[in-house]
Design a protein around this motif. Structure first.
Motif, mmCIF file in Angstrom:
data_model
loop_
_atom_site.group_PDB
_atom_site.id
_atom_site.type_symbol
_atom_site.label_atom_id
_atom_site.label_comp_id
_atom_site.label_asym_id
_atom_site.label_seq_id
_atom_site.Cartn_x
_atom_site.Cartn_y
_atom_site.Cartn_z
ATOM 1 N N ALA A 1 12.541 3.511 -3.744
ATOM 2 C CA ALA A 1 13.216 3.001 -4.943
ATOM 3 C C ALA A 1 12.245 2.207 -5.813
ATOM 4 C CB ALA A 1 14.401 2.125 -4.537
ATOM 5 N N GLU A 2 11.411 1.393 -5.195
ATOM 6 C CA GLU A 2 10.466 0.581 -5.958
ATOM 7 C C GLU A 2 9.396 1.448 -6.616
ATOM 8 O OE1 GLU A 2 7.539 -3.252 -5.106
ATOM 9 O OE2 GLU A 2 9.322 -2.928 -3.858
ATOM 10 N N ALA A 3 8.990 2.518 -5.947
ATOM 11 C CA ALA A 3 7.987 3.418 -6.523
ATOM 12 C C ALA A 3 8.597 4.353 -7.559
ATOM 13 C CB ALA A 3 7.338 4.240 -5.414
ATOM 14 N N ALA A 4 9.921 4.397 -7.613
ATOM 15 C CA ALA A 4 10.651 5.243 -8.577
ATOM 16 C C ALA A 4 10.248 6.706 -8.467
ATOM 17 C CB ALA A 4 10.425 4.725 -10.001
ATOM 18 N N LYS B 1 2.159 9.442 -6.030
ATOM 19 C CA LYS B 1 2.500 10.715 -5.388
ATOM 20 C C LYS B 1 1.367 11.224 -4.501
ATOM 21 C CE LYS B 1 5.934 12.107 -8.790
ATOM 22 N NZ LYS B 1 6.447 13.194 -9.663
ATOM 23 N N ASP B 2 0.668 10.270 -3.911
ATOM 24 C CA ASP B 2 -0.358 10.595 -2.921
ATOM 25 C C ASP B 2 0.351 10.595 -1.566
ATOM 26 O OD1 ASP B 2 -2.471 10.789 -1.195
ATOM 27 O OD2 ASP B 2 -3.701 9.242 -2.179
ATOM 28 N N TRP B 3 0.975 11.706 -1.257
ATOM 29 C CA TRP B 3 1.861 11.744 -0.097
ATOM 30 C C TRP B 3 1.116 11.528 1.212
ATOM 31 C CZ3 TRP B 3 5.982 11.001 -2.527
ATOM 32 C CH2 TRP B 3 6.321 11.694 -3.691
ATOM 33 N N ARG B 4 -0.102 12.003 1.308
ATOM 34 C CA ARG B 4 -0.859 11.807 2.551
ATOM 35 C C ARG B 4 -1.151 10.324 2.775
ATOM 36 N NH1 ARG B 4 -3.543 15.055 5.929
ATOM 37 N NH2 ARG B 4 -3.078 16.838 4.598
ATOM 38 N N GLN B 5 -1.612 9.629 1.728
ATOM 39 C CA GLN B 5 -1.887 8.202 1.864
ATOM 40 C C GLN B 5 -0.590 7.416 2.087
ATOM 41 O OE1 GLN B 5 -4.834 6.627 2.106
ATOM 42 N NE2 GLN B 5 -3.657 4.758 2.484
ATOM 43 N N ALA B 6 0.481 7.880 1.450
ATOM 44 C CA ALA B 6 1.766 7.203 1.640
ATOM 45 C C ALA B 6 2.210 7.307 3.092
ATOM 46 C CB ALA B 6 2.808 7.801 0.714
ATOM 47 N N ALA B 7 2.035 8.495 3.691
ATOM 48 C CA ALA B 7 2.414 8.675 5.092
ATOM 49 C C ALA B 7 1.562 7.800 5.998
ATOM 50 C CB ALA B 7 2.271 10.147 5.472
ATOM 51 N N TRP B 8 0.262 7.722 5.703
ATOM 52 C CA TRP B 8 -0.627 6.860 6.488
ATOM 53 C C TRP B 8 -0.172 5.406 6.405
ATOM 54 C CZ3 TRP B 8 -4.898 7.043 9.701
ATOM 55 C CH2 TRP B 8 -5.576 5.841 9.896
ATOM 56 N N SER B 9 0.036 4.923 5.201
ATOM 57 C CA SER B 9 0.405 3.521 5.006
ATOM 58 C C SER B 9 1.762 3.208 5.633
ATOM 59 C CB SER B 9 0.432 3.188 3.510
ATOM 60 O OG SER B 9 -0.842 3.395 2.927
ATOM 61 N N ALA B 10 2.707 4.126 5.476
ATOM 62 C CA ALA B 10 4.025 3.909 6.066
ATOM 63 C C ALA B 10 3.955 3.906 7.592
ATOM 64 C CB ALA B 10 4.992 4.984 5.588
ATOM 65 N N ILE C 1 13.572 -0.034 5.010
ATOM 66 C CA ILE C 1 12.325 -0.417 4.338
ATOM 67 C C ILE C 1 11.786 0.771 3.530
ATOM 68 C CG2 ILE C 1 9.909 -1.063 4.721
ATOM 69 C CD1 ILE C 1 10.904 -2.707 7.148
ATOM 70 N N LEU C 2 11.846 1.967 4.095
ATOM 71 C CA LEU C 2 11.401 3.151 3.360
ATOM 72 C C LEU C 2 12.304 3.415 2.159
ATOM 73 C CD1 LEU C 2 10.333 5.728 6.102
ATOM 74 C CD2 LEU C 2 8.892 4.217 4.730
ATOM 75 N N ARG D 1 0.828 -1.202 0.000
ATOM 76 C CA ARG D 1 0.000 0.000 0.000
ATOM 77 C C ARG D 1 0.872 1.266 0.000
ATOM 78 N NH1 ARG D 1 -5.569 -0.597 2.503
ATOM 79 N NH2 ARG D 1 -6.034 -2.825 2.437
ATOM 80 N N THR D 2 1.963 1.207 0.733
ATOM 81 C CA THR D 2 2.872 2.358 0.784
ATOM 82 C C THR D 2 3.477 2.627 -0.590
ATOM 83 O OG1 THR D 2 3.416 1.909 3.115
ATOM 84 C CG2 THR D 2 4.953 3.289 1.872
ATOM 85 N N VAL D 3 3.934 1.586 -1.269
ATOM 86 C CA VAL D 3 4.557 1.743 -2.584
ATOM 87 C C VAL D 3 3.542 2.285 -3.584
ATOM 88 C CG1 VAL D 3 5.625 0.520 -4.515
ATOM 89 C CG2 VAL D 3 6.321 0.001 -2.161
ATOM 90 N N ARG D 4 2.313 1.765 -3.547
ATOM 91 C CA ARG D 4 1.285 2.259 -4.480
ATOM 92 C C ARG D 4 1.021 3.737 -4.272
ATOM 93 N NH1 ARG D 4 -1.613 -2.639 -3.406
ATOM 94 N NH2 ARG D 4 -3.023 -1.474 -2.028
ATOM 95 N N ALA D 5 0.921 4.157 -3.022
ATOM 96 C CA ALA D 5 0.653 5.573 -2.739
ATOM 97 C C ALA D 5 1.832 6.449 -3.149
ATOM 98 C CB ALA D 5 0.353 5.748 -1.249
ATOM 99 N N LEU D 6 3.047 5.965 -2.945
ATOM 100 C CA LEU D 6 4.217 6.737 -3.365
ATOM 101 C C LEU D 6 4.266 6.885 -4.887
ATOM 102 C CD1 LEU D 6 7.007 5.284 -1.015
ATOM 103 C CD2 LEU D 6 5.998 7.575 -0.914
ATOM 104 N N ALA D 7 3.996 5.794 -5.590
ATOM 105 C CA ALA D 7 4.032 5.843 -7.053
ATOM 106 C C ALA D 7 2.995 6.819 -7.597
ATOM 107 C CB ALA D 7 3.798 4.447 -7.627
#
Length: 374
Positions: free
Chosen positions: A206-209, A72-81, A200-201, A64-70
């Motif tokens: 890197a995976e989300a490029a 560029k949904d930074w709020r969702q990425a922060a939540w998932s992380a 892990i982050l 979920r974190t990688v999907r949000a990063l890819a």
């Protein structure tokens, strides 16, 4: 004190404020406890064939974190992380790697003591030369390996905490319940968790490029200032609630020798599931067990090193006394010839008239005295 991510020197987020990310993530990290309440996913009992759901939970929230990063949904990425950090770090707490009745007595008190001792752990980490070196495994199951490695490192200290934690002291002064042996052990695990999660982050970015967004210093200060008052209030409220809960458990332990009625929801759920799925034992049987003595090997709270005595102030150098004034030289003694000359002078001049008067006096007397007749 620096945030754990900054201290771990995570290279991939050098362009972003680590402290801002940590602040955002820390709010989401409590969601598994406060919202999901999926407490089996918070443990990994490596002594029982990896019983628990921490590995699967980490893998799900990493995706979920990688999907949000890819996206560029930074709020969702922060939540998932943030959620991911909870599932990753929980098994690095020794009491999330095994289950006993002794643990149930002090589980909440020990976690409260840990939470109030991070400054102490930080000093120990720095005294050892800093955070440990860690890299992500190269295998396909790298994340599962990292979660398992954390649990394997922490479970070694499970019995140490039971034997060394001073419950009676910790309920009054949380950091003081930890002796030096516990502090040394937990400091190593804190370093492991901080560096492991930062790696892990790294992998997720890197995976989300993608690269993290840049945040200006002014904006960063603005956000921190907005959050400070409410965070301070929430911290005080959380601390008061923790104290109330731990005090209630200590009182029950003193009255009954166990902690059951005041046991937290997470401990109740894990205890019941473990009894049913691993031990095949009804809870009534566990309720009848008496825990062994706790804290029998505690060495007490380490005393702070004595403060060095201040260096003595240098004494002011004594000013040299002024040299005494030389006494006037004595007059030289008169020579013998001069003494005789002076004496003769006094006799000849100063005393001459007196001598002549004396010589004439008898003559005058003789003229006045009549001559004797016959």
């Amino acid at each position: 004190m620096r945030c754990a991510i900054c201290a771990a020197k995570r290279p991939s987020i050098g362009a972003i404020s680590c402290c801002i990310i940590t602040t955002i993530i820390s709010k989401r990290a409590k969601a598994p406890d406060d919202t999901f309440k999926d407490f089996k996913n918070h443990v990994l009992h490596v002594r029982d064939n990896d019983w628990g759901g921490a590995i699967e939970a980490c893998e799900e929230w990493y995706r979920r974190t990688v999907r949000a990063l890819a996206a560029k949904d930074w709020r969702q990425a922060a939540w998932s992380a943030g959620v991911l950090s909870h599932y990753y770090c929980d098994p690095i707490q020794p009491f999330h790697t095994h289950q006993t009745e002794e643990e149930g007595v002090i589980h909440r008190a020990v976690e409260w003591s840990f939470s109030k001792s991070y400054g102490i752990f930080q000093k120990i980490i720095e005294a050892r030369g800093g955070y440990p070196q860690m890299e992500t495994p190269a295998s396909e199951k790298w994340l599962a390996e990292m979660v398992r490695a954390g649990a394997q490192a922490s479970t070694k200290h499970y019995e140490l905490i039971i034997d060394h934690y001073d419950f009676a002291v910790g309920v009054k002064d949380p950091p003081a319940g930890l002796d030096q042996d516990i502090r040394e052990a937990i400091a190593g695990l804190v370093g492991h968790a901080a560096v492991g999660f930062s790696r892990i982050l790294d992998r997720a970015f890197a995976e989300a490029a993608v690269s993290p967004p840049k945040i200006g210093g002014g904006l960063q200060a603005f956000f921190l200032a907005l959050e400070t008052p409410i965070q301070a209030v929430l911290k005080l409220m959380d601390d008061a609630a923790s104290r109330k809960e731990v005090e209630a458990q200590f009182q029950e332990f003193q009255r009954t020798g166990k902690v059951r009625a005041t046991l937290g929801d997470d401990d109740k759920v894990v205890r019941a599931l473990y009894a049913a799925e691993v031990m095949n034992t009804p809870l009534s049987s566990l309720d009848a067990q008496w825990p062994r003595e706790i804290g029998t090997q505690s060495t007490g709270t380490p005393k702070p090193a004595p403060k060095p005595k201040p260096a003595p102030k240098p004494k002011a150098e004594a000013k040299p006394k002024p040299a005494p004034k030389p006494k006037p030289a004595p007059k030289p003694a008169a020579k013998p010839a001069e003494i005789e000359k002076g004496h003769a002078h006094r006799c000849g001049r100063g005393g001459g008239a007196q001598s002549r008067e004396g010589a004439k006096a008898p003559a005058r007397s003789a003229r006045r005295r009549p001559a004797r007749q016959g």
